[in-house]
Design an enzyme around this catalytic site. Structure first.
Site, PDB file in Angstrom:
ATOM      1  N   LEU A  66       0.831  -1.204   0.000  1.00  8.12           N
ATOM      2  CA  LEU A  66       0.000   0.000   0.000  1.00  8.12           C
ATOM      3  C   LEU A  66       0.865   1.255   0.000  1.00  8.12           C
ATOM      4  O   LEU A  66       2.048   1.205   0.347  1.00  8.12           O
ATOM      5  CB  LEU A  66      -0.897  -0.034   1.245  1.00  8.12           C
ATOM      6  CG  LEU A  66      -1.836  -1.245   1.286  1.00  8.12           C
ATOM      7  CD1 LEU A  66      -2.315  -1.531   2.701  1.00  8.12           C
ATOM      8  CD2 LEU A  66      -3.012  -1.018   0.347  1.00  8.12           C
ATOM      9  N   PRO A  67       0.268   2.423  -0.354  1.00 11.77           N
ATOM     10  CA  PRO A  67       1.093   3.629  -0.479  1.00 11.77           C
ATOM     11  C   PRO A  67       1.796   4.054   0.813  1.00 11.77           C
ATOM     12  O   PRO A  67       2.989   4.371   0.774  1.00 11.77           O
ATOM     13  CB  PRO A  67       0.090   4.694  -0.937  1.00 11.77           C
ATOM     14  CG  PRO A  67      -0.998   3.927  -1.612  1.00 11.77           C
ATOM     15  CD  PRO A  67      -1.100   2.628  -0.859  1.00 11.77           C
ATOM     16  N   THR A  97       6.194   0.677   2.263  1.00  9.96           N
ATOM     17  CA  THR A  97       7.222   1.413   2.997  1.00  9.96           C
ATOM     18  C   THR A  97       6.505   2.393   3.923  1.00  9.96           C
ATOM     19  O   THR A  97       5.815   3.300   3.445  1.00  9.96           O
ATOM     20  CB  THR A  97       8.133   2.209   2.032  1.00  9.96           C
ATOM     21  OG1 THR A  97       8.705   1.287   1.108  1.00  9.96           O
ATOM     22  CG2 THR A  97       9.237   2.917   2.792  1.00  9.96           C
ATOM     23  N   LYS A 172      15.123   0.096   5.218  1.00  9.58           N
ATOM     24  CA  LYS A 172      14.602   0.517   3.908  1.00  9.58           C
ATOM     25  C   LYS A 172      14.667   2.041   3.761  1.00  9.58           C
ATOM     26  O   LYS A 172      15.023   2.563   2.695  1.00  9.58           O
ATOM     27  CB  LYS A 172      13.158   0.002   3.774  1.00  9.58           C
ATOM     28  CG  LYS A 172      12.316   0.665   2.726  1.00  9.58           C
ATOM     29  CD  LYS A 172      12.672   0.243   1.335  1.00  9.58           C
ATOM     30  CE  LYS A 172      11.908   1.090   0.322  1.00  9.58           C
ATOM     31  NZ  LYS A 172      12.318   0.892  -1.038  1.00  9.58           N
ATOM     32  N   LYS A 247       7.506  11.040   0.395  1.00 12.20           N
ATOM     33  CA  LYS A 247       6.997  10.381   1.611  1.00 12.20           C
ATOM     34  C   LYS A 247       8.148   9.707   2.365  1.00 12.20           C
ATOM     35  O   LYS A 247       8.301   9.850   3.576  1.00 12.20           O
ATOM     36  CB  LYS A 247       5.937   9.343   1.223  1.00 12.20           C
ATOM     37  CG  LYS A 247       5.437   8.506   2.378  1.00 12.20           C
ATOM     38  CD  LYS A 247       4.859   7.170   1.920  1.00 12.20           C
ATOM     39  CE  LYS A 247       5.917   6.223   1.463  1.00 12.20           C
ATOM     40  NZ  LYS A 247       5.464   4.831   1.251  1.00 12.20           N
TER      41      LYS A 247
END
Ligand code: NAD
Length: 302
Positions: A66-67, A97, A172, A247
């Site tokens: 998902l975003p 992420t 990450k 983001k």
């Protein structure tokens, strides 16, 4: 018996990842809020679920792609979400992420309800998702990673255990902050060379075999026409969106602030991506920062 996997979030990354699970013979039920994204999977043999409860009710494994933070919280924690409807003991894998604290909180809620959960964000871009060569960076219990490994191996080539819950997300984000800085640096170097009359293909080849070599130059070149099959050569579409990179840089800055770790280049990269997004390029691939760099030069010399 064939394992049943529910896959939620079938966008640029989740779509090709789910397709690889489908090709590997898993019994797959899929859900996305965008009907077009679901169609590609049903054409390949997956079952479309009308909602999350239907998607997850019989699944041994649930994977989400998902975003960002809010989408993950909603999909897992809402009354109509995964934790309220998944099969007892299911293994939950979030590959989005997101903020490491949120990953830990969601995993804690999952564990309290008797589920096993790992964070497993990925690196490798849309090409890696399509080719099944992603790198998975996992946070959570080692035993849960081992349960997830057979499915992860159908989508990726390298699987790292970064540490406890949330550690996958932290590692990450470190990687993506570095990636953001490298993409801007590569764009600046290419723009400088081209401005001075160099052929970008020749310059890319030289730097790829010299000390400036890096992934953005060798695998994901931001200059249109240098490399086939990269977003730069298809109008900066279909890759890793500028807004998603923004983001991730926001997540990096949150971590930096709470850890009091200095990230001057990460902070500057965030400013540049923010300006690029505000100029209307948020949906373009993040390598389009090259266009932002080019425009800066034109504005100065005009
Ligand atoms: P995307 O926007 O293309 O896909 C996200 C999908 O989630 C969309 O299809 C959207 O409709 C769906 N979605 C949103 N809310 C939903 C909900 N409530 N229920 C079901 N589906 C929902 O994004 P992407 O590029 O596939 O990236 C997904 C994640 O992977 C992000 O966290 C991103 O940071 C990360 N990531 C992306 C790349 C890349 O190259 N694109 C690389 C590594 C990691």
């Amino acid at each position: 018996m064939t394992q049943h996997i529910a896959f939620i979030g079938l966008g640029n990354m989740g779509g090709p990842m789910a397709l690889n699970l489908c090709k590997a013979g898993y019994n797959l039920s899929v859900f996305d809020v965008m009907p077009d994204a679901v169609k590609k999977l049903t054409d390949a043999g997956a079952t479309a679920a009308a909602d999350i409860p239907t998607a997850v009710k019989n699944a041994d494994i649930v994977i989400t792609m998902l975003p960002g933070n809010e989408h993950v919280k909603k999909v897992y924690l809402d009354a109509s979400g995964v934790l309220a409807h998944a099969k007892a003991g299911a293994l939950l894998i979030d590959s989005s992420t997101i903020n490491a604290d949120i990953a830990r909180d969601v995993a804690k809620s999952a564990t309290q309800k008797g589920f096993r959960m790992i964070d497993a964000p990925v690196s490798g871009g849309t090409a890696g998702a399509a080719a099944g060569t992603l790198t998975f960076i996992v946070g959570g219990a080692a035993a849960d990673l081992e349960s997830a490994r057979p499915a992860l191996e159908k989508m990726g080539k390298n699987i790292f255990h970064a540490g406890a819950s949330g550690a996958g997300q932290l590692a990450k984000i470190c990687n993506n902050m570095l990636l953001a800085v490298l993409m801007i640096g590569t764009s600046e170097a290419l723009n400088l060379g081209v401005s001075g009359g160099l052929d970008p293909k020749v310059l890319s080849e030289i730097m790829s075999k010299s000390s400036g070599r890096n992934w953005t130059l060798e695998v994901y070149n931001p200059m249109p026409g240098v490399m086939e099959n990269v977003p730069a050569s298809r109008g900066y579409t279909g890759g890793f969106g500028t807004d998603l990179m923004l983001k991730d840089l926001g997540l990096a800055m949150e971590i930096a602030a709470s850890a009091a770790a200095a990230t001057p280049l990460g902070a500057h990269a965030r400013e540049l991506y923010k300006a690029h997004s505000e100029a209307g390029s948020g949906k373009l691939d993040f390598s389009s920062i090259l266009q932002f760099v080019e425009k800066q030069k034109l504005a100065k010399s005009a």
